[in-house]
Design a protein around this motif. Structure first.
Motif, short mmCIF file in Angstrom:
data_model
loop_
_atom_site.label_atom_id
_atom_site.label_comp_id
_atom_site.label_asym_id
_atom_site.label_seq_id
_atom_site.Cartn_x
_atom_site.Cartn_y
_atom_site.Cartn_z
N THR A 90 6.94 6.38 -1.74
CA THR A 90 6.24 5.15 -1.43
C THR A 90 6.50 4.66 0.00
N PRO A 101 7.93 -3.43 -0.11
CA PRO A 101 7.06 -2.10 -0.42
C PRO A 101 5.60 -2.41 0.22
N SER A 126 1.21 5.36 -2.96
CA SER A 126 2.18 6.33 -3.87
C SER A 126 1.68 7.75 -3.36
#
Length: 481
Positions: free
Chosen positions: A160, A181, A186
């Motif tokens: 991530t 994030p 991903s």
């Protein structure tokens, strides 16, 4: 008798020749950089007129321009450049390095933390400041990081991606955008940054881009980031960008860029590439064979293969200078060198190094088994090592002072344990007690420091010193001998 006279003439001639060679020899040794003892540089990155390099022992070394505190060596800056590699304090166990522009520097430690240092601003005293290395709070388990203009990006070990706002002032650090994030990403294997643009390469070979906010301050972290897949690229394994010019390297070693209409197009398909670095209007390429090529507005004005390099393992692209690491662990530099950013003195007028030359050797000074760190470099010469007189004397428990004579001339004095050493700038003689002794080279000034041959401290103060040029280590023993 005639034979004896002839031998005397031969000896005299050889002696004069050696003296002449010593006088004419270059003051600083460039070819002496042999990183022995297993110490090798493994990554090198260029900023705007400065360089940072990572060694395999986890240490970070930096040199070049420091007009804006880019190097992060002093909180209040009075050194405008560093002419040889200096170890960056507070940084150890580093595994990756990123540099951007005029002083945004990031590293990732082996424990997964991210650290920032470099240029600072926003101070009321109107002086130049640096941000010393400090941890970026809120980021953990990082594998690598990329520095942008006003932000940082970290690739975590789970694939991530997180980003945050850059802070330029210790007092305002809490106002910077907190790490969070980046949504929708991903299985990422590489991240890169350019200005306000950030990029990610996924394990499926797809390439993604998003725009980071321009304002570095945003305490609530409520920033909307929208990574978008860049169409036309496949099987990508590495990306590099500069001034919106994008270069993507695929798994077959072929390079791709964007056309004027925004479509992917092949770039110098005759080359098989292992690494790419986008520079300011140019691109630097490392081929599978270990050769270096550069195209565009290159740092020397030349196109194609860079001559004078063999067995290159890593490359770095500064704004006006280029860097390479060869298989023996040495750093080489070429291009603009006004601030010694290539690692060695300019070899041409106008502050240029048109051909790659080895950077000066990184020197470790060990005092009784403990590493001695200083913002001033130790510099390898043809005669040994020049060391910063004042900080090293103080580390040895000696007192360093400057003396002024009535005629305005000055001398320097170091005193310790009843011994006194007196010496002058540009002189290769020093006085200890009532005796004079010679040095292998004169005292000089470099990077704002009085630099003396290490033999001055050794002979004058009775300090045992051992110089190992292969390992780049000067060992100091405080015990008098």
């Amino acid at each position: 008798m005639g034979l004896t006279r002839r031998w005397r003439r031969v000896v005299l001639a050889l002696t004069l020749l050696l003296i002449f060679a010593a006088i004419m020899a270059p003051h600083f040794t460039l070819a002496a950089q042999v990183e022995g003892g297993g110490k090798r540089f493994i990554q090198v990155e260029g900023g705007r007129y400065y360089t940072a390099a990572l060694r395999n022992d986890g240490s970070v070394w930096i040199w070049g321009r420091n007009l804006w505190g880019e190097l992060g060596l002093q909180e209040t800056v009075n050194l405008r450049r560093i002419e040889a590699p200096v170890r960056v304090g507070r940084l150890s166990d580093i595994r990756s390095l990123s540099v951007y522009g005029s002083g945004h520097n990031l590293v990732v430690k082996s424990d997964g933390t991210v650290w920032q240092w470099g240029a600072a601003d926003g101070y009321a005293d109107q002086q130049v400041h640096s941000l010393l290395p400090r941890q970026v709070d809120g980021v953990s388990s990082a594998a690598t990081a990329a520095a942008g203009e006003d932000f940082g990006v970290a690739l975590l070990e789970d694939g991530t991606v997180w980003s945050w706002g850059r802070y330029r002032n210790e007092a305002l650090a809490q106002d910077a955008r907190k790490p969070a994030p980046v949504p929708g990403l991903s299985n990422v294997v590489q991240v890169a940054a350019d200005g306000r643009n950030a990029y990610a390469v996924k394990s499926d070979g797809s390439l993604w881009k998003w725009r980071e906010p321009s304002a570095p301050s945003n305490t609530d972290g409520a920033v909307s980031l929208h990574p978008v897949k860049i169409m036309g690229f496949s099987k990508i394994k590495q990306v590099s960008a500069n001034n919106d010019q994008l270069y993507a390297l695929d798994s077959k070693g072929k390079l791709w860029t964007l056309s004027g209409s925004g479509k992917a197009k092949s770039y110098h398909s005759e080359l098989t590439i292992q690494s790419v670095r986008a520079g300011d209007g140019y691109v630097l390429l490392l081929t599978a064979q270990g050769d270096v090529f550069s195209f565009g507005s290159t740092v020397t004005g030349k196109q194609g293969k860079v001559a004078g390099l063999l067995g290159v393992t890593a490359i770095g692209a500064g704004s006006h200078h280029n860097l390479a690491i060869t298989k023996d662990g040495r750093v080489w530099g070429w291009g603009g060198d006004k601030y010694y950013e290539t690692g060695g003195p300019p070899t041409s007028e106008g502050g240029m190094a048109y051909r790659p030359a080895p950077a000066r050797q990184a020197v470790d000074i060990m005092i009784n088994g403990q590493r001695f760190d200083s913002i001033f470099p130790a510099i390898v010469t043809d005669f040994g090592v020049l060391v910063p007189a004042k900080p090293l004397s103080q580390a040895l428990g000696a007192e360093f002072s400057m003396l002024r004579d009535e005629d305005g001339s000055g001398s320097y004095q170091i005193g310790s344990n009843g011994r006194t050493v007196t010496f002058m700038m540009n002189q290769s003689l020093f006085q200890t007690g009532t005796k004079q002794a010679a040095l292998p080279e004169p005292v000089t000034a470099v990077t704002g420091a009085v630099m003396v041959p290490y033999q001055l401290l050794e002979k004058g103060l009775g300090v045992k010193m051992t110089w190992n040029p292969q390992a780049g280590v000067l060992t100091v023993d405080r015990a008098e001998g």
